[in-house]
Write a protein that holds these residues in place. Sequence first.
Motif, PDB file in Angstrom:
ATOM      1  N   ALA A 162       0.828  -1.211   0.000  1.00 39.70           N
ATOM      2  CA  ALA A 162       0.000   0.000   0.000  1.00 39.70           C
ATOM      3  C   ALA A 162       0.860   1.258   0.000  1.00 39.70           C
ATOM      4  CB  ALA A 162      -0.930  -0.023   1.211  1.00 39.70           C
ATOM      5  N   ALA A 163       2.011   1.201   0.675  1.00 38.47           N
ATOM      6  CA  ALA A 163       2.918   2.348   0.668  1.00 38.47           C
ATOM      7  C   ALA A 163       3.450   2.623  -0.733  1.00 38.47           C
ATOM      8  CB  ALA A 163       4.078   2.096   1.635  1.00 38.47           C
ATOM      9  N   HIS A 164       3.765   1.573  -1.473  1.00 35.29           N
ATOM     10  CA  HIS A 164       4.214   1.766  -2.857  1.00 35.29           C
ATOM     11  C   HIS A 164       3.092   2.290  -3.742  1.00 35.29           C
ATOM     12  CE1 HIS A 164       8.405   0.241  -3.174  1.00 35.29           C
ATOM     13  NE2 HIS A 164       8.097  -0.330  -2.025  1.00 35.29           N
ATOM     14  N   MET A 165       1.867   1.868  -3.480  1.00 35.97           N
ATOM     15  CA  MET A 165       0.742   2.403  -4.252  1.00 35.97           C
ATOM     16  C   MET A 165       0.518   3.878  -3.937  1.00 35.97           C
ATOM     17  SD  MET A 165      -0.259   0.254  -6.429  1.00 35.97           S
ATOM     18  CE  MET A 165      -1.827   0.968  -6.941  1.00 35.97           C
ATOM     19  N   TYR A 166       0.725   4.260  -2.696  1.00 36.25           N
ATOM     20  CA  TYR A 166       0.661   5.675  -2.336  1.00 36.25           C
ATOM     21  C   TYR A 166       1.697   6.472  -3.135  1.00 36.25           C
ATOM     22  CZ  TYR A 166       1.544   9.907   0.425  1.00 36.25           C
ATOM     23  OH  TYR A 166       1.752  11.200   0.812  1.00 36.25           O
ATOM     24  N   ALA A 167       2.913   5.934  -3.203  1.00 31.36           N
ATOM     25  CA  ALA A 167       3.969   6.617  -3.947  1.00 31.36           C
ATOM     26  C   ALA A 167       3.666   6.638  -5.446  1.00 31.36           C
ATOM     27  CB  ALA A 167       5.311   5.953  -3.679  1.00 31.36           C
ATOM     28  N   PHE A 168       3.190   5.503  -5.985  1.00 34.39           N
ATOM     29  CA  PHE A 168       2.851   5.438  -7.405  1.00 34.39           C
ATOM     30  C   PHE A 168       1.781   6.457  -7.766  1.00 34.39           C
ATOM     31  CE2 PHE A 168      -0.228   3.926 -10.549  1.00 34.39           C
ATOM     32  CZ  PHE A 168       0.576   3.819 -11.675  1.00 34.39           C
ATOM     33  N   SER A 169       0.810   6.627  -6.892  1.00 32.34           N
ATOM     34  CA  SER A 169      -0.344   7.493  -7.171  1.00 32.34           C
ATOM     35  C   SER A 169      -0.091   8.948  -6.819  1.00 32.34           C
ATOM     36  CB  SER A 169      -1.562   6.986  -6.401  1.00 32.34           C
ATOM     37  OG  SER A 169      -1.321   7.042  -4.993  1.00 32.34           O
ATOM     38  N   ASN A 170       1.183   9.280  -6.565  1.00 31.06           N
ATOM     39  CA  ASN A 170       1.566  10.653  -6.233  1.00 31.06           C
ATOM     40  C   ASN A 170       0.829  11.188  -5.016  1.00 31.06           C
ATOM     41  OD1 ASN A 170       3.423  10.977  -8.447  1.00 31.06           O
ATOM     42  ND2 ASN A 170       1.652  11.150  -9.816  1.00 31.06           N
ATOM     43  N   GLY A 171       0.715  10.337  -4.009  1.00 36.98           N
ATOM     44  CA  GLY A 171       0.149  10.784  -2.751  1.00 36.98           C
ATOM     45  C   GLY A 171      -1.358  10.722  -2.675  1.00 36.98           C
ATOM     46  N   SER A 172      -1.959   9.726  -3.289  1.00 29.32           N
ATOM     47  CA  SER A 172      -3.406   9.542  -3.240  1.00 29.32           C
ATOM     48  C   SER A 172      -3.896   9.479  -1.795  1.00 29.32           C
ATOM     49  CB  SER A 172      -3.784   8.254  -3.973  1.00 29.32           C
ATOM     50  OG  SER A 172      -5.018   7.750  -3.536  1.00 29.32           O
ATOM     51  N   SER A 173      -4.941  10.256  -1.486  1.00 27.83           N
ATOM     52  CA  SER A 173      -5.494  10.228  -0.129  1.00 27.83           C
ATOM     53  C   SER A 173      -6.119   8.873   0.178  1.00 27.83           C
ATOM     54  CB  SER A 173      -6.535  11.344   0.038  1.00 27.83           C
ATOM     55  OG  SER A 173      -7.597  11.200  -0.906  1.00 27.83           O
ATOM     56  N   THR A 174      -6.612   8.191  -0.853  1.00 26.92           N
ATOM     57  CA  THR A 174      -7.194   6.857  -0.645  1.00 26.92           C
ATOM     58  C   THR A 174      -6.139   5.882  -0.158  1.00 26.92           C
ATOM     59  OG1 THR A 174      -8.902   7.200  -2.310  1.00 26.92           O
ATOM     60  CG2 THR A 174      -8.348   4.915  -1.770  1.00 26.92           C
ATOM     61  N   TRP A 175      -5.002   5.841  -0.850  1.00 26.41           N
ATOM     62  CA  TRP A 175      -3.946   4.921  -0.443  1.00 26.41           C
ATOM     63  C   TRP A 175      -3.301   5.369   0.859  1.00 26.41           C
ATOM     64  CZ3 TRP A 175      -3.756   0.168  -1.718  1.00 26.41           C
ATOM     65  CH2 TRP A 175      -4.231  -0.265  -2.956  1.00 26.41           C
ATOM     66  N   GLU A 176      -3.215   6.671   1.079  1.00 22.02           N
ATOM     67  CA  GLU A 176      -2.656   7.135   2.350  1.00 22.02           C
ATOM     68  C   GLU A 176      -3.519   6.683   3.523  1.00 22.02           C
ATOM     69  OE1 GLU A 176      -0.600  11.129   4.132  1.00 22.02           O
ATOM     70  OE2 GLU A 176      -2.440  11.397   2.963  1.00 22.02           O
ATOM     71  N   SER A 177      -4.833   6.793   3.380  1.00 21.98           N
ATOM     72  CA  SER A 177      -5.713   6.379   4.477  1.00 21.98           C
ATOM     73  C   SER A 177      -5.633   4.874   4.690  1.00 21.98           C
ATOM     74  CB  SER A 177      -7.160   6.803   4.192  1.00 21.98           C
ATOM     75  OG  SER A 177      -7.706   6.101   3.087  1.00 21.98           O
ATOM     76  N   ARG A 178      -5.423   4.114   3.632  1.00 20.11           N
ATOM     77  CA  ARG A 178      -5.280   2.667   3.770  1.00 20.11           C
ATOM     78  C   ARG A 178      -3.994   2.309   4.510  1.00 20.11           C
ATOM     79  NH1 ARG A 178      -7.237   1.311  -2.461  1.00 20.11           N
ATOM     80  NH2 ARG A 178      -9.491   1.375  -2.022  1.00 20.11           N
ATOM     81  N   VAL A 179      -2.902   2.969   4.149  1.00 18.21           N
ATOM     82  CA  VAL A 179      -1.645   2.676   4.845  1.00 18.21           C
ATOM     83  C   VAL A 179      -1.765   3.066   6.313  1.00 18.21           C
ATOM     84  CG1 VAL A 179       0.855   2.950   4.845  1.00 18.21           C
ATOM     85  CG2 VAL A 179      -0.373   3.161   2.709  1.00 18.21           C
ATOM     86  N   HIS A 180      -2.344   4.215   6.579  1.00 16.63           N
ATOM     87  CA  HIS A 180      -2.526   4.640   7.964  1.00 16.63           C
ATOM     88  C   HIS A 180      -3.389   3.640   8.728  1.00 16.63           C
ATOM     89  CE1 HIS A 180      -0.857   8.770   8.619  1.00 16.63           C
ATOM     90  NE2 HIS A 180      -0.733   8.698   7.299  1.00 16.63           N
TER      91      HIS A 180
END
Length: 408
Positions: free
Chosen positions: A266-284
Amino acid sequence: MTRLSSIVAGVAFASVISALSLDVKDQASIKENAAQVAKGLYVYHDTRSTAGQFKQPEPWFWWLSGSAWNGLMDYTVYTGDTTYQADILSALAKNLGPNYDFVPPEQKDWEANDDQVYWVYNALTALEYDFEALPCKKKNADECVNSWLAIGTNAFEDFVIRWNKDSTTCGGGLKWQYIESANGYYYKNSVSNAGFFQTAARLARYTGNQTFADWATRVWDWSTSVGFVSTDFHVFDGAGDDKDANCSAVNHDEWSYNIASFIHGAAHMYAFSNGSSTWESRVHGLVNATQSTFFGPEPNAAGVMYEQKCERASACNVDQTSFKASLSRWLGKTAVLVPSLKSTIMPLLEATALGAASSCSGHDNSTCGFKWYTGSFDGQSDLGVELSALEAIQSLLVLSAPKLAIKS
């Protein structure tokens, strides 16, 4: 992997003296401590072993050797100490297999999806840190069939083929075993699917290729739909798919390496998506669930990591003693990829590293214990214990490690 092995207890070395002394704010101290624990891990190295060049029960623990080499690759990158580099490359080459995907003939009757992916993580780590390449086997004038990117992509394609084959049950998902005669074939588990998810996500971030990202999203969505990842981000072990089971009865056991595998993907998806709030909330969400589940075995050890399913009862087997290595490894790298989590993750890793160091009091402080909240060596040591201690300590170096590369 197997969870059928007996506990390996006892001290690997006879000498017991005062434990390591670690200053979590001093890079030299961290590196010195990591070097000592790496020596303890390397006592298990055996080039004759067909379980991945480490002494351990065969053949099921081949996956654990893959994780150990990944720990030593991290050590090499973080510290600059190349003591183990030649052996890392030799072991990876020997276990690569004819299709350059970590499906070697020696593991033909034993390898499962999760076993394979723990070796694939070495190729992905090497790719991201620009680790020394294997001697090139030419595909054409410009490409090597055994480049780190080619290896990662080959394994990804293996997982796609198996996913499509396995999708006649549960609406998708990889089975634990991909050999139909293997015990566990009718079980779909989180560590295999999280491994596919993480592989796709890491390739997506490195290459920028949307196909990898689409597969990562697909695996995530499936994992949440069947309940392997809950709405509050706990990660459960898996479910059966035999006959009409259809993944309807989820095994709610929680192991640290399962959630760790999802966190890093999920952290890599956050990075891939240029800081997507969706992926950030998932990692959190995943990190919060991790903190509440795998930290704080005692009131006075609130920030110390433990394997909550088996550790307090001294019931963790050779597989399970290694799971904390994955959690330390990928929490550290997640703190780099998702900066908003740095202030949450790093104090947990610092407390954990201090606890791990306090358990290392055998053979010139190279042998570590498993219960890091006791303040001393607890009498249990094996390859998984040593690897977990190494990753706990060296993960404090992750913020000063080379920046994760992207394809040029």
